[in-house]
Structures are given as C-alpha cells and as structure tokens.
Design an enzyme around this catalytic site. Structure first.
Site, PDB file in Angstrom:
ATOM      1  N   HIS A   4      10.687 -18.152  10.440  1.00 42.82           N
ATOM      2  CA  HIS A   4      10.772 -19.515  10.103  1.00 42.82           C
ATOM      3  C   HIS A   4      12.014 -20.115  10.288  1.00 42.82           C
ATOM      4  CE1 HIS A   4      10.053 -23.348   8.133  1.00 42.82           C
ATOM      5  NE2 HIS A   4      10.468 -23.167   6.920  1.00 42.82           N
ATOM      6  N   HIS A  23      16.719 -20.321   2.652  1.00 41.24           N
ATOM      7  CA  HIS A  23      16.265 -20.103   3.797  1.00 41.24           C
ATOM      8  C   HIS A  23      16.855 -19.435   4.879  1.00 41.24           C
ATOM      9  CE1 HIS A  23      13.510 -23.699   2.735  1.00 41.24           C
ATOM     10  NE2 HIS A  23      12.679 -22.925   3.762  1.00 41.24           N
ATOM     11  N   HIS A  53       3.231 -24.370   6.985  1.00 39.28           N
ATOM     12  CA  HIS A  53       4.103 -24.818   5.690  1.00 39.28           C
ATOM     13  C   HIS A  53       3.456 -25.951   4.651  1.00 39.28           C
ATOM     14  CE1 HIS A  53       7.073 -21.769   6.953  1.00 39.28           C
ATOM     15  NE2 HIS A  53       6.612 -22.237   8.075  1.00 39.28           N
TER      16      HIS A  53
END
Ligand code: MN
Length: 263
Positions: free
Chosen positions: A83, A212, A73
């Site tokens: 992730h 995320h 990343h």
C-alpha cells in the site's frame, strides 16, 4: 498440553461461550465513511455501491445476488505493505501473498479513550505505550497493537468520523516515534478505530503519514476503522483479521474478529 488438546479446549470454550467472538467490524455499504484526500494530494476511493444482479425475479428466479463497487481501503480494512511506497519492494507484500499465519495473533489494546474524549488530535507517545507496559507487561513480539479511542461510535456519520475543518481532519493516532518503538518490539501490525492507521494531522508529520511509512517499510500491516475495541481486554484476546485474497491487492475490507475470554 498438546496442540490437539488446545484446539479441543478452544472448541469447548467457543461452544460454551467461555470464549466470546467479538465483531470488530463496521457495516460495509453506501453509508460507510471513506477517507477524503485533498484534490492536490490525489484521487479518492469511490463511494461503495451494491447493485442487485437478481432478486428472485426474471433475472434469476430462485436466487438473490449482488455485485459490488468498492475500493480496497473501504470500511474496516487491512493495509498490506505494498500500500505504501516504502513497502513496495518487499516479498509477500500483497493481500494474496502475505503468510496467513500473520492474520491471526494476540492483541494488545491501549486504551486512549479518556484522552481522546477531550482531545480529537490526541497522539499516543512512546511514554504512553511504556505506561501501558508498566501496567500490563511488555508488548510481546508477534502481537497486534490496537489503539482504543471509542472513535468507532462516530462511524454512523462520515462528517463526525472524519472530523475535518478548514485546517484538515482531526482524529487521534500514533506519533512517528511510537510506531518505531512498536516495530522494534516485533509487532505484527498496528490498528486503530479511525479512518486510517495515522492521525488526522499525520500529513504534516516528518515523514508524512509515519504509521503507513514505517509499518510498511518494515513489511508490517495496518488495520483501520476497527470497532468495539472497548469490548477487548488490554491483553488476552486473539485477533483474526484475514483480508480477501485479492490478486496483488494493496488492502481489503475484512471481517475483523476477536476471541475474548469471558470474565
Ligand atoms: Mn488503508
């Protein structure tokens, strides 16, 4: 029009410059800004290192080559669903297993540069997205949605890029509801010009880091540290964003490109 004709027309347009290839990528090297997590949250990604193996010398008389030390990343990069803990159980959720057709798709670019010029903590809301749709039409299923902030212009300084003070980092991003809304539209993924897909203050949101959390929960993808989104039209560009095929990779630096009709 047949698909053969489409490819042939595309080749002609690329050759003539009627379609431009725009580089959406930041330089990748020891000076690349990297996220700085507070130690109580976790470990950080290491500073990028580029080491020569040989440079036309006794270690390799005719050739130059380097080896790299870098986190997945780092710089302009791709976030795979694995992730995040919310995406860890999806099939094909790593850089080597994601269907490659998902690395190419149309881009919707939401210009937030006026708002972010005066507010480092600006959050793109659902109303903001709807205002964009009123002007440019619905966000089509299968598209990448990119938040333009001109934040990439800070990329030459990690301090300016991260923009942190004693209260934490200040950088723009989406609200949790915005990501929900976009996922319901069937987007491929979400990208920003900042260090990550979430706003600087997103650690304090519910849930923490909602971009995320929700993107990867829905087996969708993220793009961070994109550059030059000001060179893209609101609609009409094609994005090419293929991460390295790292085995079980959670993400990867990439060369993000856009095909843009020249006006
Ligand atoms: Mn990332």
């Amino acid at each position: 029009m047949t698909s053969t004709q489409v490819i042939s027309d595309l080749a002609s347009a690329l050759a003539s410059g009627a379609i431009e290839v725009v580089d959406l990528t930041a330089p990748l090297g020891p000076d690349t800004p990297l996220i700085k997590l507070p130690p109580q949250i976790g470990k950080n990604t290491p500073t990028i290192e580029i080491h020569p193996i040989s440079k036309y010398d006794q270690d390799g008389p005719f050739w130059a080559w380097n080896w790299l030390k870098l986190g997945e990343h780092s710089g302009t990069h791709f976030d795979a669903p694995v992730h995040w803990i919310s995406g860890k159980n999806h099939p094909n959720n790593t850089t080597d297993t994601i269907p490659v057709k998902n690395f190419v798709g149309p881009a919707c670019v939401i210009d937030c540069s006026a708002e972010t010029a005066s507010n480092d903590d600006f959050l793109l809301t659902v109303d903001g997205v709807k205002a964009w749709e009123k002007k440019h039409g619905d966000i089509p299923s299968g598209s990448w949605v990119l938040m333009r902030t001109d934040w990439y212009k800070r990329n030459d300084s990690e301090a300016k890029f991260l923009n942190a003070d004693d209260k934490g980092p200040h950088s723009p991003g989406p609200t949790a509801e915005t990501i929900h809304y976009l996922i319901a539209k069937g987007i491929l993924g979400w990208g920003t010009e900042c260090i990550g897909t979430d706003a600087g203050c997103a650690g304090g949101m519910d849930p923490p880091f909602p971009a995320h959390n929700f993107l990867h929960k829905n087996n969708r993808y993220g793009l961070a540290s994109l550059c030059q989104l000001d060179k893209l039209p609101p609609k009409g560009a094609i994005l090419i964003v293929a991460p390295l095929k790292i085995v079980k990779g959670t993400g990867s630096p990439l060369r993000a490109l856009a095909l843009v009709p020249k006006h």
